[in-house]
Design a protein around this motif. Structure first.
Motif, PDB file in Angstrom:
ATOM      1  N   UNK A 216     -33.329  29.759  26.586  1.00  0.00           N
ATOM      2  CA  UNK A 216     -33.422  29.634  25.132  1.00  0.00           C
ATOM      3  C   UNK A 216     -34.880  29.492  24.700  1.00  0.00           C
ATOM      4  N   UNK A 217     -35.663  28.759  25.494  1.00  0.00           N
ATOM      5  CA  UNK A 217     -37.083  28.604  25.173  1.00  0.00           C
ATOM      6  C   UNK A 217     -37.789  29.955  25.162  1.00  0.00           C
ATOM      7  N   UNK A 218     -37.365  30.860  26.023  1.00  0.00           N
ATOM      8  CA  UNK A 218     -37.983  32.182  26.089  1.00  0.00           C
ATOM      9  C   UNK A 218     -37.716  32.994  24.824  1.00  0.00           C
ATOM     10  N   UNK A 219     -36.841  32.495  23.971  1.00  0.00           N
ATOM     11  CA  UNK A 219     -36.589  33.183  22.706  1.00  0.00           C
ATOM     12  C   UNK A 219     -37.785  33.156  21.778  1.00  0.00           C
ATOM     13  N   UNK A 220     -38.771  32.324  22.088  1.00  0.00           N
ATOM     14  CA  UNK A 220     -39.982  32.297  21.280  1.00  0.00           C
ATOM     15  C   UNK A 220     -39.933  31.293  20.146  1.00  0.00           C
ATOM     16  N   UNK A 221     -41.013  31.251  19.392  1.00  0.00           N
ATOM     17  CA  UNK A 221     -41.159  30.280  18.315  1.00  0.00           C
ATOM     18  C   UNK A 221     -40.124  30.478  17.215  1.00  0.00           C
ATOM     19  N   UNK A 222     -39.563  31.689  17.130  1.00  0.00           N
ATOM     20  CA  UNK A 222     -38.532  31.937  16.106  1.00  0.00           C
ATOM     21  C   UNK A 222     -37.316  31.056  16.351  1.00  0.00           C
ATOM     22  N   UNK A 223     -37.103  30.673  17.605  1.00  0.00           N
ATOM     23  CA  UNK A 223     -35.977  29.794  17.934  1.00  0.00           C
ATOM     24  C   UNK A 223     -36.081  28.480  17.164  1.00  0.00           C
ATOM     25  N   UNK A 224     -37.297  27.942  17.058  1.00  0.00           N
ATOM     26  CA  UNK A 224     -37.457  26.676  16.332  1.00  0.00           C
ATOM     27  C   UNK A 224     -37.124  26.841  14.851  1.00  0.00           C
ATOM     28  N   UNK A 225     -37.402  28.026  14.298  1.00  0.00           N
ATOM     29  CA  UNK A 225     -37.061  28.278  12.892  1.00  0.00           C
ATOM     30  C   UNK A 225     -35.538  28.346  12.723  1.00  0.00           C
ATOM     31  N   UNK A 226     -34.891  29.042  13.633  1.00  0.00           N
ATOM     32  CA  UNK A 226     -33.430  29.146  13.567  1.00  0.00           C
ATOM     33  C   UNK A 226     -32.791  27.781  13.784  1.00  0.00           C
ATOM     34  N   UNK A 227     -33.350  26.974  14.695  1.00  0.00           N
ATOM     35  CA  UNK A 227     -32.842  25.623  14.905  1.00  0.00           C
ATOM     36  C   UNK A 227     -33.018  24.776  13.641  1.00  0.00           C
TER      37      UNK A 227
ATOM     38  N   UNK B  29     -35.045  38.626  22.533  1.00  0.00           N
ATOM     39  CA  UNK B  29     -34.205  39.363  21.585  1.00  0.00           C
ATOM     40  C   UNK B  29     -32.785  38.804  21.545  1.00  0.00           C
ATOM     41  N   UNK B  30     -32.187  38.603  22.728  1.00  0.00           N
ATOM     42  CA  UNK B  30     -30.792  38.168  22.793  1.00  0.00           C
ATOM     43  C   UNK B  30     -30.615  36.724  22.340  1.00  0.00           C
ATOM     44  N   UNK B  31     -31.559  35.860  22.722  1.00  0.00           N
ATOM     45  CA  UNK B  31     -31.463  34.452  22.331  1.00  0.00           C
ATOM     46  C   UNK B  31     -31.535  34.311  20.819  1.00  0.00           C
ATOM     47  N   UNK B  32     -32.445  35.033  20.191  1.00  0.00           N
ATOM     48  CA  UNK B  32     -32.561  34.960  18.734  1.00  0.00           C
ATOM     49  C   UNK B  32     -31.326  35.520  18.042  1.00  0.00           C
ATOM     50  N   UNK B  33     -30.780  36.595  18.595  1.00  0.00           N
ATOM     51  CA  UNK B  33     -29.561  37.170  18.014  1.00  0.00           C
ATOM     52  C   UNK B  33     -28.415  36.161  18.068  1.00  0.00           C
ATOM     53  N   UNK B  34     -28.213  35.553  19.233  1.00  0.00           N
ATOM     54  CA  UNK B  34     -27.103  34.608  19.410  1.00  0.00           C
ATOM     55  C   UNK B  34     -27.275  33.366  18.542  1.00  0.00           C
ATOM     56  N   UNK B  35     -28.469  32.794  18.538  1.00  0.00           N
ATOM     57  CA  UNK B  35     -28.685  31.569  17.767  1.00  0.00           C
ATOM     58  C   UNK B  35     -28.602  31.830  16.269  1.00  0.00           C
ATOM     59  N   UNK B  36     -29.075  32.995  15.817  1.00  0.00           N
ATOM     60  CA  UNK B  36     -28.983  33.328  14.396  1.00  0.00           C
ATOM     61  C   UNK B  36     -27.552  33.521  13.941  1.00  0.00           C
ATOM     62  N   UNK B  37     -26.748  34.184  14.787  1.00  0.00           N
ATOM     63  CA  UNK B  37     -25.331  34.373  14.455  1.00  0.00           C
ATOM     64  C   UNK B  37     -24.617  33.028  14.393  1.00  0.00           C
ATOM     65  N   UNK B  38     -24.941  32.133  15.336  1.00  0.00           N
ATOM     66  CA  UNK B  38     -24.331  30.800  15.344  1.00  0.00           C
ATOM     67  C   UNK B  38     -24.674  30.040  14.068  1.00  0.00           C
ATOM     68  N   UNK B  39     -25.926  30.120  13.643  1.00  0.00           N
ATOM     69  CA  UNK B  39     -26.359  29.434  12.421  1.00  0.00           C
ATOM     70  C   UNK B  39     -25.624  29.983  11.196  1.00  0.00           C
ATOM     71  N   UNK B  40     -25.541  31.299  11.077  1.00  0.00           N
ATOM     72  CA  UNK B  40     -24.838  31.906   9.948  1.00  0.00           C
ATOM     73  C   UNK B  40     -23.355  31.556   9.965  1.00  0.00           C
TER      74      UNK B  40
END
Length: 275
Positions: free
Chosen positions: A62-73, A224-235
Motif C-alpha cells: 500500500x505504501x508503494x501506492x505513493x503520496x496519493x495514498x495519503x490523500x485518499x486516506x 496504479x492498483x493500490x490507488x484504484x482499490x483505495x479510491x473505490x473503497x473511499x467512494x
C-alpha cells in the motif's frame, strides 16, 4: 388583520453537529499522513528494511501506492468522521422517542383535540421533530384567537408556520452531507489520478528497457492498483453513508409533513362552520 410571526421551535439542545468541517478534514489529513509515513512506511514492511526495496507485506504494498495514498486516506477518514458526526447529530434531531410512535401519538392527540397532550409529547420528544410540531401547535393556538381572518387564511398560516419551522431545522439535518457527496466523486477522481501516475512510472520503466528496471515497473503497477482499490473503497463508503443519512432525513421530513397536514386539517375540521 392579525398575522403570525415567524415561528421557531424551542431552543435547541444537545449535539447539533460540527459547523467548521474544515478542521475535521485537516485533522484527518494529519492522521492519514502520519499513518502513511510511519506505519505503512515502516522499514519492517520492506525486504532488507529499505523503503526502496520490494514490499514484504500488504502494508508495504500500500505504501508503494505513493503520496496519493495519503490523500485518499484523508478522504476515507473524513467520510468516516462525518458519518459519525451525522449519526450523533441526527440522533439528537430525531428526539428521545421512536419517530413512528411519536408521529402516531401526536396525530391521535391532535385529532382528539388534546393539544396539551400533544405539546407534552413534544416536550418529551425534543429534537427537530418536536421543534417543528411545537411551532405548528403554537400557530394553531394563535389562529384560535385571531380575528378578522378567513378560515382558509388561518389554515394557510398554520401550514406556513410549519414550513418555516421545517426550513429552520433542515440546515442542521443536512449539515456536512454535501461534503460527503463531494467525496463520492473526489475519491474516484483521486484514484484515477494515482492510477495514471502509476502507469506513467510503469511506462517509463518499460521505455528504459533492461531487467534492471523490473523493480520500477512493479512499483508503478503497485502504485496504479493500490490507488484504484483505495479510491473505490473511499467512494463506496461515501455513497453508503450519504444515502443512509439522506434516507433518514427523508423519513423525518415525511413524518413532519404528515403531522403538519394533520394539524392543518384538524383546524379546518374543528372550524367547519366558519367562512
Amino acid at each position: 388583520m392579525a398575522t403570525t410571526k415567524n415561528v421557531a421551535g424551542p431552543k435547541k439542545s444537545g449535539f447539533q453537529g460540527v459547523r467548521d468541517a474544515i478542521w475535521i478534514i485537516v485533522i484527518c489529513f494529519a492522521i492519514a499522513f502520519c499513518f502513511y509515513q510511519f506505519f505503512l512506511g515502516n522499514p519492517d514492511n520492506f525486504e532488507g528494511g529499505d523503503r526502496a526495496g520490494h514490499p514484504a507485506n500488504l502494508m508495504g504494498t500500500i505504501y508503494k501506492g505513493g503520496i496519493v495514498v495519503s490523500i485518499i486516506l484523508t478522504l476515507l477518514l473524513t467520510v468516516i468522521a462525518l458519518g459519525v458526526e451525522r449519526y450523533l447529530a441526527l440522533r439528537v434531531a430525531f428526539g428521545k422517542m421512536p419517530l413512528p410512535k411519536f408521529t402516531a401519538e401526536v396525530k391521535a392527540a391532535i385529532k382528539a383535540g388534546d393539544f396539551t397532550k400533544a405539546q407534552g409529547l413534544c416536550d418529551k420528544m425534543r429534537g427537530s421533530v418536536a421543534n417543528v410540531v411545537s411551532a405548528s401547535l403554537k400557530a394553531y393556538k394563535e389562529m384560535e384567537s385571531a380575528q378578522g381572518i378567513k378560515k382558509s387564511q388561518k389554515v394557510a398560516k398554520i401550514q406556513q408556520a410549519h414550513e418555516e419551522a421545517t426550513q429552520l431545522e433542515m440546515p442542521t439535518l443536512q449539515m456536512n452531507l454535501p461534503i460527503v457527496a463531494t467525496i463520492v466523486t473526489l475519491g474516484t477522481l483521486t484514484a484515477l489520478f494515482g492510477t495514471v501516475l502509476g502507469m506513467i512510472n510503469s511506462f517509463q520503466a518499460l521505455a528504459a528497457g533492461g531487467g534492471g528496471d523490473s523493480l520500477q515497473l512493479s512499483a508503478g503497477i503497485s502504485e496504479a492498483l493500490v490507488n484504484t482499490a483505495s479510491g473505490i473503497l473511499t467512494s463506496w463508503f461515501a455513497v453508503v453513508i450519504y444515502n443512509f443519512f439522506t434516507n433518514k432525513i427523508d423519513k423525518l421530513t415525511y413524518a413532519l409533513d404528515e403531522v403538519g397536514y394533520t394539524i392543518a386539517q384538524t383546524y379546518e375540521a374543528n372550524h367547519a362552520d366558519e367562512a
